[in-house]
Design a protein around this motif. Sequence first.
Motif, short mmCIF file in Angstrom:
data_model
loop_
_atom_site.label_atom_id
_atom_site.label_comp_id
_atom_site.label_asym_id
_atom_site.label_seq_id
_atom_site.Cartn_x
_atom_site.Cartn_y
_atom_site.Cartn_z
N PRO A 181 -122.32 -74.43 31.57
CA PRO A 181 -122.13 -74.83 32.97
C PRO A 181 -121.13 -75.98 33.12
O PRO A 181 -121.22 -76.99 32.42
CB PRO A 181 -123.53 -75.28 33.40
N VAL B 178 -119.44 -79.12 35.24
CA VAL B 178 -119.90 -80.17 36.16
C VAL B 178 -118.68 -80.87 36.73
O VAL B 178 -117.77 -81.25 35.98
CB VAL B 178 -120.79 -81.21 35.43
N THR C 127 -128.56 -75.49 29.12
CA THR C 127 -128.56 -74.65 30.31
C THR C 127 -128.18 -75.47 31.55
O THR C 127 -128.23 -76.71 31.52
CB THR C 127 -129.94 -74.02 30.54
N ALA C 128 -127.84 -74.77 32.62
CA ALA C 128 -127.53 -75.45 33.89
C ALA C 128 -128.74 -76.22 34.38
O ALA C 128 -128.61 -77.32 34.94
CB ALA C 128 -127.07 -74.43 34.93
N GLU C 129 -129.94 -75.66 34.17
CA GLU C 129 -131.17 -76.34 34.61
C GLU C 129 -131.39 -77.63 33.82
O GLU C 129 -131.74 -78.67 34.39
CB GLU C 129 -132.37 -75.40 34.44
N LEU D 58 -129.09 -79.39 32.31
CA LEU D 58 -128.02 -80.32 32.65
C LEU D 58 -128.28 -80.96 34.02
O LEU D 58 -128.08 -82.17 34.20
CB LEU D 58 -126.68 -79.58 32.64
N THR D 59 -128.75 -80.16 34.96
CA THR D 59 -129.08 -80.68 36.29
C THR D 59 -130.17 -81.74 36.21
O THR D 59 -130.05 -82.82 36.80
CB THR D 59 -129.52 -79.54 37.22
N VAL E 6 -123.22 -79.50 39.70
CA VAL E 6 -123.41 -78.70 38.51
C VAL E 6 -123.10 -77.24 38.83
O VAL E 6 -123.58 -76.72 39.84
CB VAL E 6 -124.85 -78.84 37.97
N ALA E 7 -122.28 -76.62 38.01
CA ALA E 7 -121.85 -75.24 38.21
C ALA E 7 -121.29 -75.03 39.62
O ALA E 7 -121.77 -74.21 40.39
CB ALA E 7 -123.01 -74.27 37.96
#
Length: 342
Positions: free
Chosen positions: A28, A30, A91-93, A95-96, A112-113
């Motif tokens: 992902p 950012v 994962t995006a989750e 990282l978020t 993010v993404a």
Amino acid sequence: MTTAPARTAQDDYTTVRTAIGAYRITAPLVRVSGGDRYEFLDLFLAKSSEYVEPDSVREALALNTDGTPFAVLLHFEIGDDSWLLPRTPVTAEQLTAYLEAVDAPADATVEVAPEGWGASAFEGPHAWAAAAKFVEFDISGLTLHGVTESAVPGEPAALAHLARVGTTGEYGYLLLSNAPEAAHAAVLDAVTAEDGAEVGEQGLARVQAEAGMSVYAAGFGGLPVHEADLAWMVDWNRIGEFQGSEELVKPTSETAKTTALAAPAGAVVPAGTPVTAGGQQVGTVVWQAPSANAEEELVVALLDAPFWVPGLELAAGDAAVTPLRTVTQPRVIARSLTTRIH
């Protein structure tokens, strides 16, 4: 109609080592914008943003609050924005959640993404020839860690940026665009025109491991910074200034650390296998690189001092013992070292 044979990991490995291998980046992205974006980045990146140049990219380590490594990130400076792109599995989750836990200053916006954006990369001794098709100047003018505006063929309205950065020790480039499908198709066209091909994760991971970058595919294996041999990514003069830094341990000559070892071709050495010297355990296997180089297997192990020095004959396992030998990295001399950009 004859169907082309499926590519193997060894095919992909050979392509990256001898020509150009292209791959889509699935990590992902950012985007960080605002006047306080450097202040925000400095809260969790282990290298300061103080001397970061415009139109550049660098690699930086992000830590958890307990000082363990969270991710290796690429940090791009493009116009008025900073971009981050994970190099290690995240994962995006994840990282978020990580970025939301950082107390961002008022004038820093984090996405993010961001919708519509993506990236593709291509690496190999002839990657520069494909990269030349995305710029209007002599590609040799794009120096290592430089970023330049680019174009996506067939998409005149698309935004794109070409960065000279890679993961394999060969010439490497990354194309960041808000038209990722068209950009990836253009990358494949440029690469195949130079006798390259799209490559999969296994062959790519093997080249990365030989270049000393096994962490890109293997992750950190639950190891702290000093044992994962990542201390070089930390600015030790900033202890206390970024997240997790007060929990870091400086490596010493007595520190156990991850080390590359060569094993006979075809050997399988699972993670967790003990590594021994003279029958005494001196370490544990962390990861085995994909078997894409026919000459040998490459294993990464956490070894006690002083057994991480190159040239030692060790062994793995108890029942069926596999001979191992500590080796230097890069394990293979990149062809890019003797291939001139012209």
